[in-house]
Design a protein around this motif. Sequence first.
Motif, mmCIF file in Angstrom:
data_model
loop_
_atom_site.group_PDB
_atom_site.id
_atom_site.type_symbol
_atom_site.label_atom_id
_atom_site.label_comp_id
_atom_site.label_asym_id
_atom_site.label_seq_id
_atom_site.Cartn_x
_atom_site.Cartn_y
_atom_site.Cartn_z
ATOM 1 N N ALA A 1 36.508 71.701 14.862
ATOM 2 C CA ALA A 1 36.318 72.719 15.888
ATOM 3 C C ALA A 1 35.736 73.987 15.281
ATOM 4 O O ALA A 1 35.760 74.179 14.066
ATOM 5 C CB ALA A 1 37.655 73.030 16.570
ATOM 6 N N ILE A 2 35.243 74.834 16.151
ATOM 7 C CA ILE A 2 34.809 76.176 15.781
ATOM 8 C C ILE A 2 35.879 77.123 16.301
ATOM 9 O O ILE A 2 36.146 77.174 17.509
ATOM 10 C CB ILE A 2 33.427 76.493 16.407
ATOM 11 C CG1 ILE A 2 32.364 75.517 15.893
ATOM 12 C CG2 ILE A 2 33.032 77.936 16.151
ATOM 13 C CD1 ILE A 2 32.140 75.543 14.392
ATOM 14 N N ASP A 3 36.510 77.873 15.409
ATOM 15 C CA ASP A 3 37.622 78.731 15.804
ATOM 16 C C ASP A 3 37.131 79.931 16.625
ATOM 17 O O ASP A 3 35.929 80.199 16.719
ATOM 18 C CB ASP A 3 38.451 79.157 14.594
ATOM 19 C CG ASP A 3 37.670 79.983 13.579
ATOM 20 O OD1 ASP A 3 36.488 80.293 13.805
ATOM 21 O OD2 ASP A 3 38.269 80.327 12.543
ATOM 22 N N ALA A 4 38.079 80.629 17.236
ATOM 23 C CA ALA A 4 37.767 81.715 18.169
ATOM 24 C C ALA A 4 36.907 82.831 17.556
ATOM 25 O O ALA A 4 35.938 83.258 18.192
ATOM 26 C CB ALA A 4 39.051 82.284 18.763
ATOM 27 N N PRO A 5 37.205 83.316 16.350
ATOM 28 C CA PRO A 5 36.348 84.375 15.804
ATOM 29 C C PRO A 5 34.890 83.923 15.618
ATOM 30 O O PRO A 5 33.966 84.693 15.885
ATOM 31 C CB PRO A 5 36.996 84.704 14.451
ATOM 32 C CG PRO A 5 38.422 84.275 14.592
ATOM 33 C CD PRO A 5 38.388 83.080 15.505
ATOM 34 N N GLN A 6 34.700 82.686 15.196
ATOM 35 C CA GLN A 6 33.325 82.194 15.044
ATOM 36 C C GLN A 6 32.638 82.031 16.396
ATOM 37 O O GLN A 6 31.444 82.294 16.533
ATOM 38 C CB GLN A 6 33.318 80.838 14.340
ATOM 39 C CG GLN A 6 33.569 80.914 12.864
ATOM 40 C CD GLN A 6 33.353 79.584 12.227
ATOM 41 O OE1 GLN A 6 32.248 79.293 11.789
ATOM 42 N NE2 GLN A 6 34.381 78.759 12.176
ATOM 43 N N ASN B 1 36.122 71.184 19.945
ATOM 44 C CA ASN B 1 35.583 72.020 21.016
ATOM 45 C C ASN B 1 34.072 72.179 20.969
ATOM 46 O O ASN B 1 33.515 72.972 21.720
ATOM 47 C CB ASN B 1 36.253 73.398 20.979
ATOM 48 C CG ASN B 1 35.912 74.188 19.725
ATOM 49 O OD1 ASN B 1 35.315 73.672 18.777
ATOM 50 N ND2 ASN B 1 36.315 75.448 19.704
ATOM 51 N N PHE B 2 33.391 71.419 20.108
ATOM 52 C CA PHE B 2 31.965 71.690 19.969
ATOM 53 C C PHE B 2 31.166 71.266 21.190
ATOM 54 O O PHE B 2 30.164 71.902 21.526
ATOM 55 C CB PHE B 2 31.383 71.070 18.695
ATOM 56 C CG PHE B 2 30.119 71.765 18.263
ATOM 57 C CD1 PHE B 2 30.180 72.992 17.637
ATOM 58 C CD2 PHE B 2 28.882 71.226 18.541
ATOM 59 C CE1 PHE B 2 29.024 73.673 17.272
ATOM 60 C CE2 PHE B 2 27.719 71.895 18.182
ATOM 61 C CZ PHE B 2 27.796 73.124 17.541
ATOM 62 N N ALA B 3 31.581 70.228 21.893
ATOM 63 C CA ALA B 3 30.874 69.832 23.114
ATOM 64 C C ALA B 3 30.885 70.977 24.124
ATOM 65 O O ALA B 3 29.878 71.259 24.788
ATOM 66 C CB ALA B 3 31.495 68.568 23.708
ATOM 67 N N GLU B 4 32.014 71.657 24.224
ATOM 68 C CA GLU B 4 32.133 72.808 25.120
ATOM 69 C C GLU B 4 31.236 73.955 24.654
ATOM 70 O O GLU B 4 30.575 74.610 25.466
ATOM 71 C CB GLU B 4 33.597 73.261 25.156
ATOM 72 C CG GLU B 4 33.849 74.525 25.934
ATOM 73 C CD GLU B 4 35.273 75.039 25.725
ATOM 74 O OE1 GLU B 4 35.435 76.267 25.649
ATOM 75 O OE2 GLU B 4 36.199 74.217 25.627
ATOM 76 N N ILE B 5 31.198 74.192 23.342
ATOM 77 C CA ILE B 5 30.331 75.243 22.797
ATOM 78 C C ILE B 5 28.872 74.890 23.024
ATOM 79 O O ILE B 5 28.058 75.733 23.382
ATOM 80 C CB ILE B 5 30.647 75.468 21.302
ATOM 81 C CG1 ILE B 5 32.015 76.140 21.163
ATOM 82 C CG2 ILE B 5 29.561 76.282 20.615
ATOM 83 C CD1 ILE B 5 32.548 76.209 19.761
ATOM 84 N N LEU B 6 28.549 73.633 22.835
ATOM 85 C CA LEU B 6 27.183 73.170 23.045
ATOM 86 C C LEU B 6 26.752 73.401 24.494
ATOM 87 O O LEU B 6 25.699 73.992 24.747
ATOM 88 C CB LEU B 6 27.091 71.688 22.668
ATOM 89 C CG LEU B 6 25.720 71.084 22.470
ATOM 90 C CD1 LEU B 6 24.955 71.780 21.363
ATOM 91 C CD2 LEU B 6 25.844 69.599 22.160
ATOM 92 N N SER B 7 27.581 72.957 25.442
ATOM 93 C CA SER B 7 27.204 73.087 26.854
ATOM 94 C C SER B 7 27.350 74.519 27.368
ATOM 95 O O SER B 7 26.577 74.940 28.234
ATOM 96 C CB SER B 7 28.025 72.127 27.715
ATOM 97 O OG SER B 7 29.393 72.481 27.689
ATOM 98 N N GLY B 8 28.310 75.264 26.839
ATOM 99 C CA GLY B 8 28.566 76.602 27.354
ATOM 100 C C GLY B 8 27.761 77.714 26.720
ATOM 101 O O GLY B 8 27.488 78.736 27.366
ATOM 102 N N LEU B 9 27.373 77.547 25.459
ATOM 103 C CA LEU B 9 26.656 78.617 24.752
ATOM 104 C C LEU B 9 25.262 78.193 24.282
ATOM 105 O O LEU B 9 24.279 78.889 24.530
ATOM 106 C CB LEU B 9 27.468 79.073 23.532
ATOM 107 C CG LEU B 9 28.799 79.772 23.787
ATOM 108 C CD1 LEU B 9 29.512 80.056 22.471
ATOM 109 C CD2 LEU B 9 28.582 81.059 24.564
ATOM 110 N N ILE B 10 25.192 77.078 23.581
ATOM 111 C CA ILE B 10 23.939 76.715 22.914
ATOM 112 C C ILE B 10 22.895 76.199 23.891
ATOM 113 O O ILE B 10 21.732 76.620 23.845
ATOM 114 C CB ILE B 10 24.222 75.706 21.779
ATOM 115 C CG1 ILE B 10 25.113 76.384 20.720
ATOM 116 C CG2 ILE B 10 22.927 75.207 21.167
ATOM 117 C CD1 ILE B 10 25.641 75.461 19.640
ATOM 118 N N GLU B 11 23.271 75.280 24.772
ATOM 119 C CA GLU B 11 22.287 74.748 25.722
ATOM 120 C C GLU B 11 21.727 75.822 26.656
ATOM 121 O O GLU B 11 20.513 75.850 26.888
ATOM 122 C CB GLU B 11 22.874 73.570 26.499
ATOM 123 C CG GLU B 11 23.011 72.336 25.622
ATOM 124 C CD GLU B 11 23.733 71.187 26.312
ATOM 125 O OE1 GLU B 11 24.196 71.340 27.465
ATOM 126 O OE2 GLU B 11 23.836 70.116 25.689
#
Length: 187
Positions: free
Chosen positions: A94-99, A154-164
Amino acid sequence: PAKSLLDQMPALEKLELRMLVSLGDLVKHSEAEDFDLLDQLLLQPAIYPVFNAAGNHDVENRTLYEERYGATYYSFRDASSWMIFLDTERENCAIDAPQREMLAGALDAALRDDEVRQIFIFMHKTLFFKNERLFELKKEIAGPNVWDCYGVGNFAEILSGLIEPAARQKPVYLFAGDVGAYGNLSP
């Protein structure tokens, strides 16, 4: 550092590089002696800055690594590119909250900057990797060194929520380095 990289140092110097990006595991063990060799053989002779997406071997002793080299996640603008380095070893799979906050801020800054043409995101583990066929075959063909993070975290969420969403505005390129043990996953 790998002999194959050290052997290429003279050729790399001729290329007049702006920087060298490592995708982690610059050392075999996170010990002072290994870091001394890294400094002596690679970092000090390099005529360009070297940036590292910290790998599990680099941060076995996280305190020592951070004392010597500083933060393990960060971002900066370089010419027309925004460079983002994530530390996939701070939290398992996962990517933690600060990152995540840093990533969100960096993406926002890159999108607002008219001179930024592309965004590069560097990490050690292939948290974004999604290939069901290779997952079924596991290590029969090629794959990441560790399958533990496949489909979890949580990277799928980061991918869809931030990166994409960012990629819909400017090109975003993801790079990961923990792919070499079982075939060549680079393609």
